[in-house]
Write an enzyme that holds these catalytic residues in place. Structure first.
Site, PDB file in Angstrom:
ATOM      1  N   LYS A 177       4.661  23.425 -12.687  1.00  0.00           N
ATOM      2  CA  LYS A 177       3.987  22.158 -12.364  1.00  0.00           C
ATOM      3  C   LYS A 177       3.696  22.078 -10.872  1.00  0.00           C
ATOM      4  CE  LYS A 177       3.124  17.545 -13.478  1.00  0.00           C
ATOM      5  NZ  LYS A 177       3.324  16.419 -14.339  1.00  0.00           N
ATOM      6  N   HIS A 185      -2.494  12.382 -27.887  1.00  0.00           N
ATOM      7  CA  HIS A 185      -2.638  10.970 -27.497  1.00  0.00           C
ATOM      8  C   HIS A 185      -3.266  10.153 -28.616  1.00  0.00           C
ATOM      9  CE1 HIS A 185      -2.428  11.406 -22.840  1.00  0.00           C
ATOM     10  NE2 HIS A 185      -1.261  11.148 -23.375  1.00  0.00           N
ATOM     11  N   ARG A 243      -5.384  21.258 -13.130  1.00  0.00           N
ATOM     12  CA  ARG A 243      -4.362  20.322 -13.622  1.00  0.00           C
ATOM     13  C   ARG A 243      -4.667  19.897 -15.062  1.00  0.00           C
ATOM     14  NH1 ARG A 243      -0.928  15.661 -10.387  1.00  0.00           N
ATOM     15  NH2 ARG A 243       0.334  15.154 -12.204  1.00  0.00           N
ATOM     16  N   ARG A 249       0.820  -1.234   0.000  1.00  0.00           N
ATOM     17  CA  ARG A 249       0.000   0.000   0.000  1.00  0.00           C
ATOM     18  C   ARG A 249       0.843   1.270   0.000  1.00  0.00           C
ATOM     19  NH1 ARG A 249      -2.390  -3.115   3.908  1.00  0.00           N
ATOM     20  NH2 ARG A 249      -4.184  -4.293   3.158  1.00  0.00           N
ATOM     21  N   ASN A 267      -2.845  19.296 -19.918  1.00  0.00           N
ATOM     22  CA  ASN A 267      -3.108  18.408 -21.050  1.00  0.00           C
ATOM     23  C   ASN A 267      -3.238  19.159 -22.375  1.00  0.00           C
ATOM     24  OD1 ASN A 267      -3.128  16.163 -19.360  1.00  0.00           O
ATOM     25  ND2 ASN A 267      -5.306  16.389 -18.916  1.00  0.00           N
ATOM     26  N   GLU A 305      -6.377  16.402 -10.171  1.00  0.00           N
ATOM     27  CA  GLU A 305      -7.089  16.828 -11.383  1.00  0.00           C
ATOM     28  C   GLU A 305      -8.602  16.831 -11.166  1.00  0.00           C
ATOM     29  OE1 GLU A 305      -5.068  15.264 -14.855  1.00  0.00           O
ATOM     30  OE2 GLU A 305      -6.751  15.800 -16.133  1.00  0.00           O
ATOM     31  N   HIS A 334       6.092  11.048 -27.816  1.00  0.00           N
ATOM     32  CA  HIS A 334       4.992  11.709 -27.104  1.00  0.00           C
ATOM     33  C   HIS A 334       5.015  13.216 -27.393  1.00  0.00           C
ATOM     34  CE1 HIS A 334       2.169  12.480 -23.852  1.00  0.00           C
ATOM     35  NE2 HIS A 334       3.010  13.363 -23.338  1.00  0.00           N
ATOM     36  N   GLU A 363       6.918  19.931 -23.952  1.00  0.00           N
ATOM     37  CA  GLU A 363       6.249  20.079 -22.646  1.00  0.00           C
ATOM     38  C   GLU A 363       6.710  21.367 -21.969  1.00  0.00           C
ATOM     39  OE1 GLU A 363       3.839  18.134 -21.975  1.00  0.00           O
ATOM     40  OE2 GLU A 363       4.211  16.161 -22.849  1.00  0.00           O
ATOM     41  N   HIS A 400      -2.867  17.417 -25.716  1.00  0.00           N
ATOM     42  CA  HIS A 400      -2.819  15.977 -25.471  1.00  0.00           C
ATOM     43  C   HIS A 400      -4.028  15.224 -26.036  1.00  0.00           C
ATOM     44  CE1 HIS A 400       0.531  17.155 -23.021  1.00  0.00           C
ATOM     45  NE2 HIS A 400       0.772  15.920 -22.647  1.00  0.00           N
ATOM     46  N   LYS A 420       1.581  11.399 -10.980  1.00  0.00           N
ATOM     47  CA  LYS A 420       0.788  10.520 -11.858  1.00  0.00           C
ATOM     48  C   LYS A 420       1.648   9.307 -12.176  1.00  0.00           C
ATOM     49  CE  LYS A 420      -2.512  13.456 -14.237  1.00  0.00           C
ATOM     50  NZ  LYS A 420      -2.957  13.997 -15.532  1.00  0.00           N
TER      51      LYS A 420
HETATM   52  P1  NAD Z   1      11.364   7.109 -22.148  1.00  0.00           P
HETATM   53  O1  NAD Z   1      11.386   6.862 -20.702  1.00  0.00           O
HETATM   54  O2  NAD Z   1      10.998   5.991 -23.044  1.00  0.00           O
HETATM   55  O3  NAD Z   1      12.774   7.693 -22.571  1.00  0.00           O
HETATM   56  C1  NAD Z   1      13.012   7.974 -23.935  1.00  0.00           C
HETATM   57  C2  NAD Z   1      14.291   7.288 -24.409  1.00  0.00           C
HETATM   58  O4  NAD Z   1      15.395   8.019 -23.888  1.00  0.00           O
HETATM   59  C3  NAD Z   1      14.469   5.863 -23.927  1.00  0.00           C
HETATM   60  O5  NAD Z   1      15.039   5.120 -24.975  1.00  0.00           O
HETATM   61  C4  NAD Z   1      15.472   5.982 -22.786  1.00  0.00           C
HETATM   62  O6  NAD Z   1      16.262   4.824 -22.640  1.00  0.00           O
HETATM   63  C5  NAD Z   1      16.307   7.129 -23.244  1.00  0.00           C
HETATM   64  N1  NAD Z   1      16.950   7.912 -22.202  1.00  0.00           N
HETATM   65  C6  NAD Z   1      16.407   8.429 -21.080  1.00  0.00           C
HETATM   66  N2  NAD Z   1      17.308   9.174 -20.430  1.00  0.00           N
HETATM   67  C7  NAD Z   1      18.466   9.130 -21.157  1.00  0.00           C
HETATM   68  C8  NAD Z   1      19.744   9.723 -21.024  1.00  0.00           C
HETATM   69  N3  NAD Z   1      20.024  10.571 -20.038  1.00  0.00           N
HETATM   70  N4  NAD Z   1      20.678   9.436 -21.957  1.00  0.00           N
HETATM   71  C9  NAD Z   1      20.391   8.627 -22.999  1.00  0.00           C
HETATM   72  N5  NAD Z   1      19.192   8.062 -23.196  1.00  0.00           N
HETATM   73  C10 NAD Z   1      18.237   8.307 -22.288  1.00  0.00           C
HETATM   74  O7  NAD Z   1      10.364   8.311 -22.529  1.00  0.00           O
HETATM   75  P2  NAD Z   1      10.168   9.780 -21.968  1.00  0.00           P
HETATM   76  O8  NAD Z   1       9.984  10.626 -23.146  1.00  0.00           O
HETATM   77  O9  NAD Z   1      11.162  10.129 -20.953  1.00  0.00           O
HETATM   78  O10 NAD Z   1       8.755   9.634 -21.224  1.00  0.00           O
HETATM   79  C11 NAD Z   1       7.606   9.235 -21.929  1.00  0.00           C
HETATM   80  C12 NAD Z   1       6.679   8.566 -20.966  1.00  0.00           C
HETATM   81  O11 NAD Z   1       6.316   9.495 -19.948  1.00  0.00           O
HETATM   82  C13 NAD Z   1       5.377   8.108 -21.613  1.00  0.00           C
HETATM   83  O12 NAD Z   1       5.069   6.816 -21.154  1.00  0.00           O
HETATM   84  C14 NAD Z   1       4.342   9.103 -21.114  1.00  0.00           C
HETATM   85  O13 NAD Z   1       3.069   8.547 -21.003  1.00  0.00           O
HETATM   86  C15 NAD Z   1       4.919   9.433 -19.753  1.00  0.00           C
HETATM   87  N6  NAD Z   1       4.482  10.726 -19.204  1.00  0.00           N
HETATM   88  C16 NAD Z   1       4.046  10.737 -17.922  1.00  0.00           C
HETATM   89  C17 NAD Z   1       3.663  11.933 -17.341  1.00  0.00           C
HETATM   90  C18 NAD Z   1       3.238  11.945 -15.906  1.00  0.00           C
HETATM   91  O14 NAD Z   1       2.779  12.995 -15.434  1.00  0.00           O
HETATM   92  N7  NAD Z   1       3.397  10.867 -15.178  1.00  0.00           N
HETATM   93  C19 NAD Z   1       3.728  13.119 -18.078  1.00  0.00           C
HETATM   94  C20 NAD Z   1       4.196  13.073 -19.396  1.00  0.00           C
HETATM   95  C21 NAD Z   1       4.564  11.855 -19.952  1.00  0.00           C
HETATM   96  N1  GLY Z   2       1.484  15.583 -17.442  1.00  0.00           N
HETATM   97  C1  GLY Z   2       0.172  15.939 -17.020  1.00  0.00           C
HETATM   98  C2  GLY Z   2       0.004  15.908 -15.553  1.00  0.00           C
HETATM   99  O1  GLY Z   2       0.920  15.612 -14.832  1.00  0.00           O
HETATM  100  O2  GLY Z   2      -1.066  16.169 -15.094  1.00  0.00           O
END
Ligand code: NAD
Ligand code: GLY
Length: 375
Positions: free
Chosen positions: A235, A261, A250, A129, A254, A245, A274, A193, A257, A151
């Protein structure tokens, strides 16, 4: 400059909060940063193969030098496909296997991009939990957005991010120097972003990005420090008022998005990152804002110009648009079949608008088809 620290605090609406530490070159000092924040216990580490290969040794050595024991690590394949229920379960299996009858005090360290942060956050939320979780974001997108705000989750065959929880980390440590190894396409993608915060919240920051985006793409320390700090401040302000949200604030995060998406889904998450998909989505949302007389058309031109100069896609193909329509109907933001978009009143000010005439949505997409210059 090494050891030059910037920090932003996230204050949650019902009390409590956590710091975001922004440094240049601190992966090998993570242990001492954790001690300073009084985070105690043994470590379960989650990363992806690429990031672990680059930074794993430095992180591990620094943690051990500060007296932390990494009990177990799970290293996933890089990429969105790793954000799966199967990997979430694999992490939980490893955690359960560590149970040996003693009352261990465990915490998670998530080293990587948004994929690792999202799945690791959800593992931390669901094991017993909730156990403490430290986010160590290494992509620009993760440093400015996904590691902050709680999130967490994984994808389900029925949709992206369908399974998850709001679960705040204990600490976020953004080492700007790690961005030096990031693929330039991922830097451009993360920058979308960053632009978003300017568009929804801070016109002066948008103007700064118009002047300085090249310094960010060149990974200049001062520019990176500024964009990560301001993004985290915006943020934190949003999450501090509307953590889950529920108040409409919040939702503004988006921007772009809804179409973004849908475009990702329509192209099986392979064609666009993304951020690239959100760039096209943001242009569509801006186009709709102009069509609804909320925004002067000159602002659309400014945003388009910035995205073009950054080197982002700004148009899609007709086949992609057709698939996008189908995917949109399945998007979770289409509450009960009603469409819902974040639109702009001006640069720096956004609001949620519902029930937009589908003809306008269609026209917005058509205006962003390859070969169509009528936008
Ligand atoms: P990712 O984690 O897939 O990273 C992108 C690529 O970069 C990967 O191949 C990774 O291995 C590489 N990488 C990361 N750091 C590196 C570094 N320092 N040097 C070399 N390579 C590196 O993708 P992302 O763009 O970081 O994140 C996308 C994800 O985040 C999606 O799943 C999306 O849904 C999620 N997201 C979540 C939120 C949230 O609020 N939780 C907000 C926006 C996006
Ligand atoms: N990336 C959108 C949120 O965190 O709400």
């Amino acid at each position: 400059m090494e050891n030059d620290q910037t920090s932003v605090h996230v204050s949650l609406p019902h009390g409590g909060g956590y710091p975001i530490l922004i440094e240049w070159g601190c992966i090998d000092r993570l242990g001492s940063l954790l001690r300073r924040e009084s985070i105690e216990g043994e470590v379960f580490l989650l990363s992806d193969r690429k990031v672990w290969g680059l930074y794993g040794d430095a992180l591990e050595a620094g943690m051990e030098a500060s007296g932390y024991r990494i009990l177990e690590k799970l290293i996933l394949e890089p990429g969105e496909e790793s954000k799966s229920l199967a990997n979430w379960m694999a992490a939980l299996d490893r955690l359960v296997a560590l149970e040996d009858g003693t009352a261990r005090s465990l915490f998670l360290v998530n080293l990587g991009g948004g994929v690792i942060g999202d799945i690791g956050g959800f593992v931390a939320a669901s094991y017993r939990r909730g156990i403490p979780c430290v986010q160590v974001p290494t992509s620009l997108l993760a440093q400015v957005d996904s590691s902050v705000g709680g999130k967490t989750g994984v994808n389900h065959p029925g949709g992206k991010n369908l399974i998850g929880a709001f679960y705040q980390p204990r600490l976020v440590v953004a080492d700007l120097k790690t961005l030096k190894t990031l693929d330039p396409r991922e830097v451009r993608s993360g920058l979308v972003e960053v632009v978003k915060y300017g568009l929804i919240w801070d016109a002066a920051f948008f103007a700064y990005l118009e002047e300085n985006f090249g310094r960010v793409l060149d990974l200049e320390e001062e520019a990176l420090r500024k964009v990560v700090r301001v993004s985290c401040e915006v943020k934190a302000a949003v999450v501090g008022r509307d953590e889950k949200e529920q108040k409409g604030l919040r939702t503004l995060l988006n921007l772009g998005h809804t179409f973004g998406h849908a475009l990702e889904a329509a192209t099986q998450y392979r064609q666009y990152t993304h951020g690239e998909a959100v760039a096209v989505g943001t242009l569509c949302a801006t186009w709709i804002s102009v069509a609804l007389d909320m925004l002067p058309s000159a602002h659309y031109a400014r945003i388009l110009s910035l995205f073009e100069r950054i080197g982002l896609p700004t148009r899609v193909s007709e086949a992609e648009t057709d698939r996008l329509w189908e995917a949109m109907k399945r998007d979770k933001k289409f509450i009960h079949g009603r469409n819902r978009f974040v639109l702009l009143d001006e640069i720096g000010k956004a609001r949620v608008v519902e029930d937009i005439d589908p003809t306008i949505l269609e026209q917005a997409l058509e205006a962003h088809l390859h070969g169509n210059t009528d936008s």
